[in-house]
Design a protein around this motif. Structure first.
Motif, mmCIF file in Angstrom:
data_model
loop_
_atom_site.group_PDB
_atom_site.id
_atom_site.type_symbol
_atom_site.label_atom_id
_atom_site.label_comp_id
_atom_site.label_asym_id
_atom_site.label_seq_id
_atom_site.Cartn_x
_atom_site.Cartn_y
_atom_site.Cartn_z
ATOM 1 N N LEU A 6 -34.308 -49.443 90.823
ATOM 2 C CA LEU A 6 -33.306 -50.466 90.573
ATOM 3 C C LEU A 6 -32.729 -51.053 91.860
ATOM 4 O O LEU A 6 -32.296 -52.192 91.894
ATOM 5 C CB LEU A 6 -32.177 -49.879 89.723
ATOM 6 C CG LEU A 6 -32.602 -49.409 88.335
ATOM 7 C CD1 LEU A 6 -31.429 -48.794 87.611
ATOM 8 C CD2 LEU A 6 -33.167 -50.559 87.534
ATOM 9 N N ARG A 7 -32.765 -50.300 92.950
ATOM 10 C CA ARG A 7 -32.162 -50.783 94.171
ATOM 11 C C ARG A 7 -33.176 -51.480 95.073
ATOM 12 O O ARG A 7 -32.928 -52.543 95.627
ATOM 13 C CB ARG A 7 -31.516 -49.615 94.919
ATOM 14 C CG ARG A 7 -30.699 -50.029 96.136
ATOM 15 C CD ARG A 7 -29.843 -48.889 96.605
ATOM 16 N NE ARG A 7 -30.613 -47.661 96.772
ATOM 17 C CZ ARG A 7 -30.067 -46.465 96.919
ATOM 18 N NH1 ARG A 7 -28.753 -46.336 96.880
ATOM 19 N NH2 ARG A 7 -30.814 -45.399 97.075
ATOM 20 N N SER A 66 -35.449 -56.841 85.078
ATOM 21 C CA SER A 66 -35.135 -55.981 86.226
ATOM 22 C C SER A 66 -36.326 -55.758 87.144
ATOM 23 O O SER A 66 -36.174 -55.233 88.240
ATOM 24 C CB SER A 66 -34.602 -54.632 85.742
ATOM 25 O OG SER A 66 -35.595 -53.916 85.024
ATOM 26 N N ILE A 67 -37.521 -56.153 86.707
ATOM 27 C CA ILE A 67 -38.718 -56.041 87.538
ATOM 28 C C ILE A 67 -39.218 -57.451 87.839
ATOM 29 O O ILE A 67 -39.783 -58.112 86.966
ATOM 30 C CB ILE A 67 -39.807 -55.222 86.834
ATOM 31 C CG1 ILE A 67 -39.275 -53.850 86.431
ATOM 32 C CG2 ILE A 67 -41.035 -55.079 87.722
ATOM 33 C CD1 ILE A 67 -40.236 -53.026 85.617
ATOM 34 N N MET A 77 -36.404 -52.394 94.221
ATOM 35 C CA MET A 77 -37.309 -53.273 93.488
ATOM 36 C C MET A 77 -38.787 -52.976 93.765
ATOM 37 O O MET A 77 -39.629 -53.817 93.529
ATOM 38 C CB MET A 77 -37.034 -54.758 93.781
ATOM 39 C CG MET A 77 -35.763 -55.251 93.120
ATOM 40 S SD MET A 77 -35.827 -55.053 91.328
ATOM 41 C CE MET A 77 -34.448 -56.042 90.832
ATOM 42 N N SER A 83 -39.588 -49.856 88.001
ATOM 43 C CA SER A 83 -39.068 -50.405 89.243
ATOM 44 C C SER A 83 -37.801 -49.674 89.638
ATOM 45 O O SER A 83 -36.901 -49.484 88.821
ATOM 46 C CB SER A 83 -38.770 -51.898 89.087
ATOM 47 O OG SER A 83 -38.219 -52.419 90.270
ATOM 48 N N SER A 140 -36.409 -48.506 86.507
ATOM 49 C CA SER A 140 -36.493 -49.215 85.231
ATOM 50 C C SER A 140 -37.949 -49.294 84.819
ATOM 51 O O SER A 140 -38.833 -49.353 85.662
ATOM 52 C CB SER A 140 -35.881 -50.613 85.336
ATOM 53 O OG SER A 140 -36.609 -51.403 86.244
ATOM 54 N N ASN A 163 -41.024 -57.193 81.713
ATOM 55 C CA ASN A 163 -40.434 -56.892 83.019
ATOM 56 C C ASN A 163 -39.118 -56.134 82.912
ATOM 57 O O ASN A 163 -38.223 -56.306 83.744
ATOM 58 C CB ASN A 163 -40.228 -58.185 83.822
ATOM 59 C CG ASN A 163 -39.316 -59.167 83.097
ATOM 60 O OD1 ASN A 163 -38.770 -58.856 82.037
ATOM 61 N ND2 ASN A 163 -39.146 -60.337 83.678
#
Length: 236
Positions: free
Chosen positions: A12-13, A83-84, A15, A10, A52, A79
Motif C-alpha cells: 500500500l505504501r 489501489s494497484i 505500490m 500491491s 492489497s 486493480n
C-alpha cells in the motif's frame, strides 16, 4: 495459451505489485477440459496483510487481446479498487514466418476468460514469444512486480492420430538489474507437469509420454504448470 487465476497484490505504501498471470507458448496449444481436474491456485500467489490484492477481470483478458501488438498499454480493471496502478502491454513475436498461427483469442471456460494461443511450428526449435510489460498507470513508468506467480495450462504430449508434438513452456521475467530470470517451479497436486532443463532452457513439460493428452477447453490441474518469481520483475 494464457488463462485466468490471476492475482494482483500491491504494497500500500510503495505500490510494488504482486501479480499472477498464466502463460503458455508451446508447439500446439489447446485448452484442456476435464471436470475431474479443476483449476488449482498457484501456491506462490500469496499476499501478506500489508499488501492489497486484486485479480484480472474477464474484461481485462478481452482488452489485452484486443490491444496485442498495437504498442498500447491496457489499464487493468482488477486493480483492487484502484489501489494497484497497473497497466499492461502485450506483444508477440514468431520465430518463423512459416508458423501457422491458428488462434490468439479469448475463450470462456466455466465462466472464466482465458487467452488461447494455438500454433503449428515448422520445426521443433520454433516458438511463439509472448511478452507482458508492466507500467504504473499514474507515472507511466515501468513498475516492478513482487512475488509474480504464473500458471500455464494444456502442456501435453501427443503422438496419435497424426498429431505429433511435445509442448515445452518457458516462463521468464526481467528483474530490476535488467537480467532475464526464470521462475521457481510450484508443485500442483494432481498435475502431470514437471520443470526441468531442455536444449531451449528451463521450462515446463509433460512428465512422461505415457501421460494422457490434455482434453479440450478447461483449466484442469492435470496439465497445469506453475512458477513464481522470487525477485521483482517489470515484464514476463
Amino acid at each position: 495459451m494464457y488463462t485466468s487465476q490471476n492475482y494482483l497484490c500491491s504494497y500500500l505504501r510503495s505500490m510494488s505489485i504482486y501479480r499472477v498471470f498464466i502463460l503458455v507458448a508451446a508447439v500446439i496449444i489447446l485448452f484442456n477440459s476435464n471436470l475431474s481436474y479443476a483449476l488449482a491456485p498457484n501456491p506462490g500467489a500469496v499476499c501478506s496483510s500489508s499488501f492489497s490484492q486484486g485479480s484480472l477481470t474477464n474484461a481485462d483478458y478481452t482488452n489485452l487481446v484486443s490491444a496485442v501488438n498495437t504498442n498500447n498499454y491496457v489499464s487493468i480493471a482488477g486493480n483492487a479498487a484502484g489501489s494497484i496502478p497497473l497497466q499492461i502491454k502485450m506483444t508477440t513475436v514468431e520465430s518463423s514466418t512459416s508458423t501457422v498461427r491458428s488462434n490468439f483469442g479469448v475463450i470462456t471456460t466455466s465462466g472464466t476468460n482465458a487467452i488461447n494461443i494455438r500454433r503449428t511450428f515448422p520445426t521443433t526449435s520454433d516458438f511463439t514469444d509472448v511478452t507482458l510489460e508492466f507500467r504504473n498507470s499514474i507515472t507511466t513508468q515501468p513498475i516492478f512486480l513482487t512475488n509474480v506467480a504464473l500458471s500455464a495450462f494444456d502442456i501435453d504430449y501427443a503422438n496419435s492420430n497424426g498429431n505429433t508434438f511435445d509442448d515445452f513452456v518457458q516462463i521468464t521475467g526481467v528483474n530490476e538489474s535488467g537480467a532475464t530470470i526464470a521462475g521457481t517451479f510450484q508443485q500442483i497436486t494432481g498435475s502431470n507437469i514437471i520443470f526441468g532443463q531442455s536444449p531451449q532452457g528451463q521450462g515446463l513439460y509433460t512428465r512422461t509420454t505415457a501421460d494422457p493428452n490434455c482434453p479440450a477447453k478447461d483449466l484442469g490441474t492435470q496439465c497445469q504448470g506453475s512458477v513464481q518469481f522470487s525477485q521483482p520483475v517489470s515484464s514476463v
